[in-house]
Design a protein around this motif. Sequence first.
Motif, PDB file in Angstrom:
ATOM      1  N   UNK A 115       0.823  -1.209   0.000  1.00 19.73           N
ATOM      2  CA  UNK A 115       0.000   0.000   0.000  1.00 19.73           C
ATOM      3  C   UNK A 115       0.861   1.265   0.000  1.00 19.73           C
ATOM      4  N   UNK A 116       2.070   1.159   0.551  1.00 17.64           N
ATOM      5  CA  UNK A 116       2.954   2.328   0.650  1.00 17.64           C
ATOM      6  C   UNK A 116       3.898   2.453  -0.542  1.00 17.64           C
ATOM      7  N   UNK A 117       4.041   1.371  -1.299  1.00 12.67           N
ATOM      8  CA  UNK A 117       5.032   1.329  -2.371  1.00 12.67           C
ATOM      9  C   UNK A 117       4.350   0.926  -3.680  1.00 12.67           C
ATOM     10  N   UNK A 118       4.050   1.889  -4.553  1.00 13.61           N
ATOM     11  CA  UNK A 118       3.330   1.587  -5.802  1.00 13.61           C
ATOM     12  C   UNK A 118       4.036   0.553  -6.681  1.00 13.61           C
ATOM     13  N   UNK A 119       5.369   0.605  -6.725  1.00 16.47           N
ATOM     14  CA  UNK A 119       6.104  -0.352  -7.562  1.00 16.47           C
ATOM     15  C   UNK A 119       5.916  -1.772  -7.047  1.00 16.47           C
ATOM     16  N   UNK A 120       5.999  -1.946  -5.726  1.00 15.19           N
ATOM     17  CA  UNK A 120       5.775  -3.273  -5.148  1.00 15.19           C
ATOM     18  C   UNK A 120       4.323  -3.686  -5.348  1.00 15.19           C
ATOM     19  N   UNK A 121       3.394  -2.757  -5.189  1.00  9.34           N
ATOM     20  CA  UNK A 121       1.977  -3.088  -5.357  1.00  9.34           C
ATOM     21  C   UNK A 121       1.711  -3.626  -6.755  1.00  9.34           C
ATOM     22  N   UNK A 122       2.348  -3.046  -7.754  1.00 12.02           N
ATOM     23  CA  UNK A 122       2.170  -3.541  -9.119  1.00 12.02           C
ATOM     24  C   UNK A 122       2.671  -4.976  -9.245  1.00 12.02           C
TER      25      UNK A 122
END
Length: 200
Positions: A115-122
């Motif tokens: 939720x805090x890291x868009x790259x990881x969320x993708x």
Amino acid sequence: MSETTPRREATRQRLIQAAIGEFARKGIDATSVEQISEAAGFTRGAFYSNFEDKDDLILAILEEGHRATTAQFQGKVADLPDGITIDGAVRQLLAAKEVSPEVYTTMLEIRLRGRRDPALLRRLTALREEMEPRFAAVLQAAADRLGLEPTADIDVLIDIFDALHDATFISGADLTDPDNSRPTQLIGFVARQFTRPVGE
């Protein structure tokens, strides 16, 4: 890509297990690569020989967990006896999802980091999309075994079941306790609402 050998795979597994323990105790952001390596009994070099960074390790944790859980679900579905009730089937299938509190806590930590890291969320979203058809096939096989057909989209039901299971854990319930019937009651209730006998 480096060749996978039994020794390399053993190192990788030790790092994954060490990370689960460290992440559950301290949180992902508060856990360093050095701490994970030390907990596994290795150096930073061993870590970076197996993973690019912590996010790469996170994906490996999820992949391992999904693979193991799917295989266990498939075995449980195959073992469902004739005439079993929905609640009985849910109870038997949930036994395949029993993991330690450390694993559940780490899974929640991974979601929060996403939720805090868009790259990881993708990356997490892509992994979930890759794994969902396998879970959907298992759930459909369970419905077929019970002579039921879902009245809602399978992927929606998976999301509901996961949410109910996670909510039970967050409430403080011990999901490894065979006497804890709350997940069975909740998921069984939803399963009854969104299925019907085949042909009706």
